[in-house]
Design a protein around this motif. Structure first.
Motif, PDB file in Angstrom:
ATOM      1  N   UNK A 136       0.820  -1.356  -0.002  1.00 14.36           N
ATOM      2  CA  UNK A 136      -0.031   0.080  -0.112  1.00 14.36           C
ATOM      3  C   UNK A 136       0.788   1.059  -0.008  1.00 14.36           C
ATOM      4  N   UNK A 137       2.039   1.320   0.787  1.00 12.84           N
ATOM      5  CA  UNK A 137       2.752   2.221   0.598  1.00 12.84           C
ATOM      6  C   UNK A 137       3.534   2.689  -0.602  1.00 12.84           C
ATOM      7  N   UNK A 138       3.898   1.498  -1.176  1.00 13.79           N
ATOM      8  CA  UNK A 138       4.534   1.627  -2.747  1.00 13.79           C
ATOM      9  C   UNK A 138       3.586   2.329  -3.518  1.00 13.79           C
ATOM     10  N   UNK A 139       2.318   1.695  -3.616  1.00 16.18           N
ATOM     11  CA  UNK A 139       1.227   2.405  -4.384  1.00 16.18           C
ATOM     12  C   UNK A 139       0.874   3.707  -4.236  1.00 16.18           C
ATOM     13  N   UNK A 140       0.878   4.119  -2.930  1.00 19.01           N
ATOM     14  CA  UNK A 140       0.647   5.458  -2.497  1.00 19.01           C
ATOM     15  C   UNK A 140       1.734   6.364  -3.061  1.00 19.01           C
ATOM     16  N   UNK A 141       3.053   5.811  -2.864  1.00 19.06           N
ATOM     17  CA  UNK A 141       4.021   6.803  -3.455  1.00 19.06           C
ATOM     18  C   UNK A 141       4.015   6.831  -4.887  1.00 19.06           C
ATOM     19  N   UNK A 142       3.674   5.682  -5.553  1.00 19.59           N
ATOM     20  CA  UNK A 142       3.477   6.003  -7.044  1.00 19.59           C
ATOM     21  C   UNK A 142       2.244   6.901  -7.419  1.00 19.59           C
ATOM     22  N   UNK A 143       1.155   6.672  -6.684  1.00 19.96           N
ATOM     23  CA  UNK A 143       0.265   8.019  -7.134  1.00 19.96           C
ATOM     24  C   UNK A 143       0.738   9.306  -6.718  1.00 19.96           C
ATOM     25  N   UNK A 144       1.641   9.483  -5.738  1.00 19.33           N
ATOM     26  CA  UNK A 144       2.167  10.851  -5.264  1.00 19.33           C
ATOM     27  C   UNK A 144       3.169  11.209  -6.378  1.00 19.33           C
ATOM     28  N   UNK A 145       3.951  10.349  -7.013  1.00 20.11           N
ATOM     29  CA  UNK A 145       4.788  10.658  -8.261  1.00 20.11           C
ATOM     30  C   UNK A 145       4.119  11.227  -9.391  1.00 20.11           C
ATOM     31  N   UNK A 146       2.884  10.564  -9.715  1.00 19.50           N
ATOM     32  CA  UNK A 146       2.029  10.974 -10.786  1.00 19.50           C
ATOM     33  C   UNK A 146       1.447  12.174 -10.564  1.00 19.50           C
ATOM     34  N   UNK A 147       1.180  12.705  -9.148  1.00 17.43           N
ATOM     35  CA  UNK A 147       0.591  13.834  -8.798  1.00 17.43           C
ATOM     36  C   UNK A 147       1.633  15.035  -9.087  1.00 17.43           C
ATOM     37  N   UNK A 148       2.988  14.826  -8.748  1.00 17.83           N
ATOM     38  CA  UNK A 148       4.017  15.726  -8.749  1.00 17.83           C
ATOM     39  C   UNK A 148       4.467  16.051 -10.155  1.00 17.83           C
TER      40      UNK A 148
ATOM     41  N   UNK B 221      -6.692   5.973   1.056  1.00 20.30           N
ATOM     42  CA  UNK B 221      -7.279   7.040   0.873  1.00 20.30           C
ATOM     43  C   UNK B 221      -6.592   8.160   0.211  1.00 20.30           C
ATOM     44  N   UNK B 222      -5.219   8.299   0.590  1.00 15.98           N
ATOM     45  CA  UNK B 222      -4.437   9.286   0.098  1.00 15.98           C
ATOM     46  C   UNK B 222      -4.085   8.941  -1.312  1.00 15.98           C
ATOM     47  N   UNK B 223      -3.738   7.582  -1.830  1.00 24.62           N
ATOM     48  CA  UNK B 223      -3.689   7.076  -2.954  1.00 24.62           C
ATOM     49  C   UNK B 223      -4.701   7.473  -4.061  1.00 24.62           C
ATOM     50  N   UNK B 224      -6.038   7.121  -3.561  1.00 29.22           N
ATOM     51  CA  UNK B 224      -7.210   7.580  -4.417  1.00 29.22           C
ATOM     52  C   UNK B 224      -7.199   8.892  -4.721  1.00 29.22           C
ATOM     53  N   UNK B 225      -6.986   9.733  -3.576  1.00 31.44           N
ATOM     54  CA  UNK B 225      -7.238  11.634  -3.868  1.00 31.44           C
ATOM     55  C   UNK B 225      -6.125  11.771  -4.920  1.00 31.44           C
ATOM     56  N   UNK B 226      -4.911  11.202  -4.483  1.00 33.09           N
ATOM     57  CA  UNK B 226      -3.689  11.783  -5.589  1.00 33.09           C
ATOM     58  C   UNK B 226      -3.862  11.411  -6.985  1.00 33.09           C
ATOM     59  N   UNK B 227      -4.404  10.002  -7.090  1.00 31.35           N
ATOM     60  CA  UNK B 227      -4.669   9.831  -8.494  1.00 31.35           C
ATOM     61  C   UNK B 227      -5.809  10.475  -9.072  1.00 31.35           C
ATOM     62  N   UNK B 228      -6.895  11.009  -8.176  1.00 26.43           N
ATOM     63  CA  UNK B 228      -8.000  11.778  -8.612  1.00 26.43           C
ATOM     64  C   UNK B 228      -7.460  13.178  -9.120  1.00 26.43           C
ATOM     65  N   UNK B 229      -6.733  13.869  -8.107  1.00 25.79           N
ATOM     66  CA  UNK B 229      -6.045  15.100  -8.550  1.00 25.79           C
ATOM     67  C   UNK B 229      -5.127  15.233  -9.633  1.00 25.79           C
ATOM     68  N   UNK B 230      -4.415  14.110  -9.757  1.00 24.57           N
ATOM     69  CA  UNK B 230      -3.536  13.878 -10.964  1.00 24.57           C
ATOM     70  C   UNK B 230      -4.396  14.133 -12.297  1.00 24.57           C
TER      71      UNK B 230
END
Length: 225
Positions: free
Chosen positions: A131-143, A193-202
């Motif tokens: 889950x941490x890895x997938x959340x970091x991936x979503x964060x990378x997409x957002x950035x 939750x943060x993974x979903x939100x960051x994918x949405x925002x990206x």
């Protein structure tokens, strides 16, 4: 376990571990700053709670406060010549509001209950690294979609329980999203939750070809402390 904390209602959500600079000019919060610096308030700690509606919470509008907030620890206070203060604070533990006292001090004082994380079964604990890895991936997409973000990405040594807060702190999310993250007591659900939100925002940024900007850059909104 319950304790009492001075309250500083704000139109934002403080997350654990996040830095929060404050410019203090209103008399009641100048007094709170003095009490923090002099030790009248123990451990230089006060509570930050978001205001659900409007820009200020007066004695008649305590119901406008969110039920869950975050303790802030004063790290530095710089007094300005006219008596105002510039503060550097950092988010600490979460709490739930139990009762608000409007009379014993110039500022609000609350009885609060600390809000620890809930323990997870072994099978969920085993999923946390994924889950941490997938959340970091979503964060990378957002950035990548935003071109820039608030700060630096969290390092590899960030505890899994704190990772969702650190990822959210690097992004411009809505008050509602940040409040939901603050209230969630399961590290696994926070990461989802943060993974979903960051994918949405990206996805929104990609579709609009727009870069998020703080509201302060779009005009001056009324804000009082």
């Amino acid at each position: 376990m319950t304790t009492t904390l001075p309250l500083f209602p704000l139109g934002t959500v403080l997350l654990p571990g996040a830095s929060l600079p404050l410019h203090v000019f209103e008399p009641r919060y100048r007094q709170l700053t003095v009490d923090l610096v002099t030790g009248a308030v123990p451990e230089r700690t006060f509570g930050v709670v978001s205001i659900k509606q409007g820009w200020e919470v007066g004695a008649e509008n305590v119901q406008a406060l969110a039920e869950v907030g975050c303790a802030a620890v004063l790290q530095e206070a710089r007094r300005l010549p006219d008596g105002r203060f510039d503060l550097t604070t950092r988010g600490d533990r979460r709490f739930r509001l139990l009762e608000v006292d409007e009379d014993s001090a110039p500022y609000l004082v609350a009885t609060v209950q600390w809000l620890p994380d809930t323990s997870a079964p072994p099978e969920v604990e085993a999923l946390l690294p994924l889950l941490a890895e997938s959340a970091r991936a979503a964060h990378g997409r957002y950035r990548q979609a935003a071109y820039q973000s608030v700060g630096r990405p969290p390092g590899p040594d960030t505890p899994v329980a704190d990772l969702a807060y650190s990822l959210a702190g690097d992004c411009l999310l809505t008050l509602e999203d940040r409040q939901r993250l603050l209230e969630e007591t399961s590290p696994a659900r926070r990461l989802r939750m943060v993974r979903k939100v960051l994918h949405r925002e990206a996805g929104i940024l990609d579709a609009l070809s727009a870069v998020p900007a703080p509201l302060s850059e779009l005009g001056h909104l009324p804000h009082r402390n």
